[in-house]
Design a protein around this motif. Structure first.
Motif, PDB file in Angstrom:
ATOM      1  N   THR A 297       0.914  -1.088  -0.014  1.00 42.77           N
ATOM      2  CA  THR A 297      -0.031  -0.005  -0.057  1.00 42.77           C
ATOM      3  C   THR A 297       0.936   1.416  -0.007  1.00 42.77           C
ATOM      4  O   THR A 297       1.680   1.146   0.924  1.00 42.77           O
ATOM      5  CB  THR A 297      -0.941   0.119   1.352  1.00 42.77           C
ATOM      6  OG1 THR A 297      -1.460  -1.369   1.385  1.00 42.77           O
ATOM      7  CG2 THR A 297      -1.830   1.066   1.329  1.00 42.77           C
ATOM      8  N   HIS A 301      -0.623   8.231   2.272  1.00 44.31           N
ATOM      9  CA  HIS A 301      -1.879   8.630   2.646  1.00 44.31           C
ATOM     10  C   HIS A 301      -2.233   7.744   3.922  1.00 44.31           C
ATOM     11  O   HIS A 301      -3.220   8.254   4.718  1.00 44.31           O
ATOM     12  CB  HIS A 301      -2.822   8.311   1.615  1.00 44.31           C
ATOM     13  CG  HIS A 301      -3.454   6.893   1.379  1.00 44.31           C
ATOM     14  ND1 HIS A 301      -2.541   6.196   0.523  1.00 44.31           N
ATOM     15  CD2 HIS A 301      -4.296   5.996   1.735  1.00 44.31           C
ATOM     16  CE1 HIS A 301      -3.108   5.038   0.425  1.00 44.31           C
ATOM     17  NE2 HIS A 301      -4.219   4.915   1.224  1.00 44.31           N
ATOM     18  N   VAL A 302      -1.523   6.594   4.079  1.00 40.69           N
ATOM     19  CA  VAL A 302      -1.613   5.848   5.309  1.00 40.69           C
ATOM     20  C   VAL A 302      -1.021   6.607   6.526  1.00 40.69           C
ATOM     21  O   VAL A 302      -1.841   6.974   7.607  1.00 40.69           O
ATOM     22  CB  VAL A 302      -0.874   4.536   5.316  1.00 40.69           C
ATOM     23  CG1 VAL A 302      -0.691   3.772   6.611  1.00 40.69           C
ATOM     24  CG2 VAL A 302      -1.317   3.698   4.089  1.00 40.69           C
ATOM     25  N   ASP A 313     -11.340   5.051   8.208  1.00 43.50           N
ATOM     26  CA  ASP A 313     -11.596   5.115   6.794  1.00 43.50           C
ATOM     27  C   ASP A 313     -10.623   4.289   6.144  1.00 43.50           C
ATOM     28  O   ASP A 313     -10.877   4.266   4.937  1.00 43.50           O
ATOM     29  CB  ASP A 313     -11.983   6.461   6.272  1.00 43.50           C
ATOM     30  CG  ASP A 313     -12.863   7.230   7.325  1.00 43.50           C
ATOM     31  OD1 ASP A 313     -13.425   6.540   7.879  1.00 43.50           O
ATOM     32  OD2 ASP A 313     -12.443   8.448   7.249  1.00 43.50           O
ATOM     33  N   LEU A 314      -9.392   4.051   6.362  1.00 37.41           N
ATOM     34  CA  LEU A 314      -8.477   3.460   5.525  1.00 37.41           C
ATOM     35  C   LEU A 314      -8.771   1.911   5.113  1.00 37.41           C
ATOM     36  O   LEU A 314      -9.149   1.111   5.829  1.00 37.41           O
ATOM     37  CB  LEU A 314      -7.061   3.297   6.506  1.00 37.41           C
ATOM     38  CG  LEU A 314      -5.892   2.997   5.566  1.00 37.41           C
ATOM     39  CD1 LEU A 314      -5.325   4.251   4.758  1.00 37.41           C
ATOM     40  CD2 LEU A 314      -4.799   2.691   6.727  1.00 37.41           C
ATOM     41  N   GLU A 315      -8.417   1.740   3.747  1.00 33.97           N
ATOM     42  CA  GLU A 315      -8.542   0.262   3.252  1.00 33.97           C
ATOM     43  C   GLU A 315      -7.666  -0.629   3.981  1.00 33.97           C
ATOM     44  O   GLU A 315      -6.602  -0.201   4.616  1.00 33.97           O
ATOM     45  CB  GLU A 315      -8.432   0.239   1.780  1.00 33.97           C
ATOM     46  CG  GLU A 315      -6.925   0.477   1.428  1.00 33.97           C
ATOM     47  CD  GLU A 315      -6.426   1.717   1.315  1.00 33.97           C
ATOM     48  OE1 GLU A 315      -5.440   1.892   0.730  1.00 33.97           O
ATOM     49  OE2 GLU A 315      -6.836   2.880   1.916  1.00 33.97           O
ATOM     50  N   ASP A 316      -7.695  -1.943   3.882  1.00 29.19           N
ATOM     51  CA  ASP A 316      -6.846  -2.854   4.523  1.00 29.19           C
ATOM     52  C   ASP A 316      -5.600  -2.782   3.746  1.00 29.19           C
ATOM     53  O   ASP A 316      -5.440  -2.507   2.704  1.00 29.19           O
ATOM     54  CB  ASP A 316      -7.415  -4.436   4.406  1.00 29.19           C
ATOM     55  CG  ASP A 316      -8.607  -4.713   5.352  1.00 29.19           C
ATOM     56  OD1 ASP A 316      -8.935  -3.780   6.077  1.00 29.19           O
ATOM     57  OD2 ASP A 316      -9.198  -5.675   5.123  1.00 29.19           O
ATOM     58  N   ARG A 318      -2.120  -3.677   2.244  1.00 29.18           N
ATOM     59  CA  ARG A 318      -1.803  -4.947   1.414  1.00 29.18           C
ATOM     60  C   ARG A 318      -0.227  -5.119   1.472  1.00 29.18           C
ATOM     61  O   ARG A 318       0.726  -4.247   1.703  1.00 29.18           O
ATOM     62  CB  ARG A 318      -2.047  -4.643  -0.167  1.00 29.18           C
ATOM     63  CG  ARG A 318      -3.486  -4.564  -0.384  1.00 29.18           C
ATOM     64  CD  ARG A 318      -3.714  -4.160  -1.735  1.00 29.18           C
ATOM     65  NE  ARG A 318      -3.464  -2.756  -2.097  1.00 29.18           N
ATOM     66  CZ  ARG A 318      -2.943  -2.155  -2.811  1.00 29.18           C
ATOM     67  NH1 ARG A 318      -1.931  -2.955  -3.657  1.00 29.18           N
ATOM     68  NH2 ARG A 318      -2.613  -0.825  -2.944  1.00 29.18           N
TER      69      ARG A 318
END
Ligand code: AMP
Ligand code: GLY
Length: 425
Positions: A297, A301-302, A313-316, A318
């Protein structure tokens, strides 16, 4: 996005390396940086002992995010100053950074939050230390209460040596020591990003703290690391988040000092179960080098989500399959006073090894673009591969091409794990 990374080590080079690969990053700055960081970011002078200097630099560069690497500036309040000046900042306030800055404070937070850790006594006198030694027995674990760059801890079976270390710590101004029960079992480092509320774990890694092969010699800041941990229980990460990091983050928020940044949980998997050895208030060095080597990822933005309260709101995240290993090349006499100012050669050849790259720690550029050593840990050579064996072989192939007179490194980083010799009691 415009980002400023604060710090000088291989951990900061790993952060810069990951951010440089992120297409969302338009401008990457670092301060004060090192010779390797200067090749991937624009570096600026910065006095890390003056927490008021960073906001000026951030304003001058008009950055959208500041990422603080080392604990020293955090404990001095650099994140407070940055946030007060309006900058999104990845890194805890001085109050929250006490989780690392004072071992006694960390013990108090863990007690309130019900987090499993070694039994400990905070001692202000040698007489109290003697009582604690009698209670816990050998091996003796004696820790300087304050920051000590990984070198404030002595673990020894020799009571005289243990007492001597306690005497030295107590002799400092306001000196206090923490005496702990000895924890058996393998150690794990788990980094968890947090915005003060939500906790997002990264992948676990293992660090090698002692200076010599076979875990001999004194403690260092860390001589190498690898990830993943093929021997670790499958539910390890979920267990650490549920029993250790989330309760700690909640406790700090309830105390009115929310923790924003990365909680580094240093853990022992003991015969009596999971125990916290220590918390740090920042990414670990050298574990960050291997953890970020495996993160797919994009990082910017993380870190921004953690800094601005949006981790929920963060996606999992990777992750790459396979493994990463890093080997630290240290200066002559490290972890004692290192010999600095020596020319480092072979960096180009090392960088050409398939699946390997060189991150800089204590380096600086001298005349004619020569790289010279300027610290104890000089380089952190990373190898990635399909498994630990391949990652390890690549890292050491690159290490063997680096020439730094008098330097030393451990030859057994990730070896026991590769051979399947690590077991959880
Ligand atoms: P710390 O600075 O607290 O992380 O301690 C540095 C290193 O000392 C750890 O990574 C462990 O290898 C060792 N250590 C610290 N505390 C203990 C303990 N209670 N039992 C055994 N080893 C410990
Ligand atoms: N790897 C140990 C530390 O960063 O403290």
């Amino acid at each position: 996005m415009k980002i400023l990374v604060i710090g000088t080590g291989a951990r900061e080079h790993a952060l810069v390396h990951a951010l440089a690969a992120d297409s969302d990053v338009d401008e990457l700055h670092a301060a004060p940086g090192n010779a390797g960081i200067a090749a991937e970011a624009k570096v600026h002078p910065l006095d890390l002992t003056d927490p008021t200097a960073a906001p000026d630099l951030a304003a001058q560069l008009r950055v959208d995010l500041v990422v603080v690497g080392p604990e020293g500036p955090l404990v001095l309040g650099v994140a407070d100053h940055l946030r007060a000046a309006g900058f999104a900042t990845f890194g805890p306030s001085a109050a929250a950074a006490r989780l690392e800055g004072s071992k006694a404070f960390a013990k108090d937070v863990m007690a309130s939050a019900g987090v499993p850790t070694a039994m400990a006594h905070v001692c202000d006198s040698l007489a109290e230390v003697e009582v604690a030694f009698d209670q816990f027995g050998a091996p003796y674990v004696v820790k300087d209460d304050g920051l000590a760059a990984g070198k404030g801890v002595v673990v020894t079976g020799d009571r005289t040596d243990a007492l001597e270390h306690a005497r030295e710590c107590l002799a400092k101004d306001g000196g206090r020591v923490v005496v702990e029960e000895f924890l058996d079992g393998p150690e794990v480092s788990l980094f968890c990003l947090t915005d003060g509320e939500t906790v997002v774990p990264l992948q676990p890694a293992q660090d090698f703290k002692r200076v010599f092969d076979g875990d001999l010699g004194p403690n260092t800041g860390g001589m190498g690391a690898y990830s993943p941990l093929p021997w670790a229980p499958d539910d390890l990460v979920a267990d650490v988040v549920a029993r250790v990091v989330q309760p700690t983050v909640d406790e700090l928020r309830h105390r009115g000092t929310p923790f924003v940044g990365v909680v580094y949980a240093g853990l022992a998997l003991t015969s009596r179960g999971l125990r916290v050895i220590e918390f740090n208030a920042r990414f670990g060095d050298p574990e960050t080098q291997v953890v970020l080597a495996r993160l797919r990822t994009p990082l910017a933005h993380v870190l921004l989500a953690a800094a601005t309260g949006h981790l929920a709101d963060l996606e999992d995240l990777r992750w790459r399959d396979g493994a990463a290993v890093t080997v630290v090349i240290a200066a002559e006499n490290y972890p004692g006073t290192p010999v600095t100012g020596r020319v480092v050669q072979g960096l180009d050849a090392a960088a050409e090894v398939d699946g390997a790259y060189v991150l800089h720690a204590g380096t600086k550029l001298a005349a004619y673009q020569t790289v010279v050593s300027s610290g104890g840990r000089v380089l952190s050579v990373v190898g990635v591969g399909a498994d630990l064996a391949e990652a390890r072989a690549r890292a050491y192939d690159a290490v063997d091409l680096v020439v730094l007179p008098g330097s030393h490194f451990r030859s057994d980083i990730a070896l026991a794990a590769e051979l399947g010799e690590i077991t959880v009691p």
